[in-house]
Design an enzyme around this catalytic site. Structure first.
Site, PDB file in Angstrom:
ATOM      1  N   CYS A  30       0.841  -1.160  -0.005  1.00 19.29           N
ATOM      2  CA  CYS A  30      -0.007   0.062  -0.095  1.00 19.29           C
ATOM      3  C   CYS A  30       0.829   1.129  -0.049  1.00 19.29           C
ATOM      4  CB  CYS A  30      -0.958  -0.095   1.147  1.00 19.29           C
ATOM      5  SG  CYS A  30      -2.064   1.421   1.410  1.00 19.29           S
ATOM      6  N   CYS A  86      -0.412   4.021   2.353  1.00 18.45           N
ATOM      7  CA  CYS A  86      -0.314   3.954   3.613  1.00 18.45           C
ATOM      8  C   CYS A  86       1.368   4.201   4.088  1.00 18.45           C
ATOM      9  CB  CYS A  86      -0.397   2.404   4.023  1.00 18.45           C
ATOM     10  SG  CYS A  86      -1.910   1.745   3.601  1.00 18.45           S
ATOM     11  N   ASP A  87       2.090   3.824   3.218  1.00 15.72           N
ATOM     12  CA  ASP A  87       3.723   3.541   3.440  1.00 15.72           C
ATOM     13  C   ASP A  87       4.382   4.637   2.707  1.00 15.72           C
ATOM     14  OD1 ASP A  87       2.995   1.583   5.554  1.00 15.72           O
ATOM     15  OD2 ASP A  87       3.017   0.064   3.855  1.00 15.72           O
TER      16      ASP A  87
END
Ligand code: NAP
Length: 304
Positions: free
Chosen positions: A131, A134-135
């Site tokens: 993701c 997200c990261d």
């Protein structure tokens, strides 16, 4: 007894719920955590019609949820553990009790596929990610590798250039699978480098990613690429655990349906990414959610 239980709260499930609630079917939507599905992992959605400037995945799904709830859809956070399907009754076993319904719509979607190579599991969350939204921010001024050549890989690689100084797209062929528009953007982006005809064979590192070992598929030559993060986007596997032994599936495990989105068991319908089909998009999931709800309503009418 419910008229309809929808399992899964992504775009297909929420649209089915919206249509079913407006048709005044006694409907329950079950979602393991909170509604939204994979779209929540997408930073910006550009090809869902009606949003010329794009819309964040989170906001789009929040709007879909609120719209369905405005018409009375009951959404509950309950994990489904098992299904018992008979012509008259569909039993849904959840972590907190048994539910019964006259019909079902399956919208459990799909999950990012893993590479299955050494180091992947051990370093997931420590440099290996599925993701970018997200990261990605953890990789400011760092170098990352993106594995895959489809829409997801290229779109997420473009997103990662906001943070990383260099994004290496590692692809097993010498041309991308992604849509031409995304390809053009990627080729024009100076921070993206391409590693063609290559697959990763090992991810190396102790507490984080240090290097990935790459293999040229034509020559077999092995090399090392120093990166701080590895983002894997090599497609999706259907979330079919509940229905594997109950329904007809295609050879990849996606649920087979007829034109009315009915599965091999009468009264059980499927919509969205879990279904065997050509194109997996928010726009196709939404259309299928509407069709499945309409088909379920017709099925219930014919049985009364
Ligand atoms: P995909 O289209 O199935 O592409 C997967 C990519 O990973 C392909 O390039 C494939 O290589 C590669 N791959 C598969 N297994 C591999 C392995 N074991 N090792 C190395 N590489 C491997 O998956 P996706 O990109 O996630 O897209 C899924 C669906 O969502 C598609 O229908 C896509 O159009 C849609 N989508 C659309 C958008 C958008 O419209 N903006 C965004 C994201 C996703 P090959 O090319 O050689 O097969």
């Amino acid at each position: 007894m419910e008229d309809l239980i929808i399992i899964g709260g992504g775009p297909a499930g929420l649209t089915a719920g919206l249509y079913a609630a407006r048709s005044r079917l006694k409907t329950l939507l079950l979602e393991k955590l909170s509604p939204g599905g994979q779209v929540l992992l997408t930073d910006s959605v550009e090809n869902y019609p009606g949003f010329p400037e794009g819309i964040s995945g989170f906001e789009l799904m929040d709007r879909m949820r609120r719209q369905a709830e405005n018409f009375g859809l009951d959404i509950q956070s309950r994990e489904v553990i098992q299904l018992h399907l008979t012509p008259d009754k569909k039993e849904v076993v959840t972590a907190n009790g048994l539910l019964e319904s006259r019909s079902l719509i399956l919208t459990m979607g799909a999950t990012p596929r893993k590479l299955g190579i050494d180091g992947e599991d051990r370093l997931t969350g420590k440099g290996v990610s599925y993701c970018a939204t997200c990261d990605g921010p953890f990789y400011r001024d760092r170098e990352v590798a993106v594995i895959g050549g489809g829409d997801t890989a290229v779109e997420e690689a473009l997103y990662l250039t906001r943070f990383a100084t260099r994004v290496h797209i590692v692809h097993r062929r010498n041309e991308l699978r992604a849509t031409k528009l995304l390809q053009e953007r990627a080729f024009a982006q100076e921070r993206i480098a391409f590693v063609w005809d290559t697959v990763p064979t090992r991810i190396v590192g102790e507490t984080g990613v240090a290097t990935i070992e790459l293999k040229h598929v034509k020559t077999g030559h092995l090399s090392q690429l120093r990166v701080d993060g590895v983002f894997v986007f090599v497609g999706y596997d259907p979330n079919n655990k509940l229905v594997k032994s109950l329904l007809e599936l295609d050879s990849y495990g996606f649920v087979l349906t007829n034109n009315d989105l009915e599965t091999s068991v009468p009264g059980v319908f499927a919509a969205g990414d879990i279904r065997s089909k050509l194109l997996r998009q928010i726009s196709t999931a939404v259309g299928e959610g509407a069709t499945a709800a309409f088909a379920a309503e017709r099925y219930l009418e014919n049985r009364t």
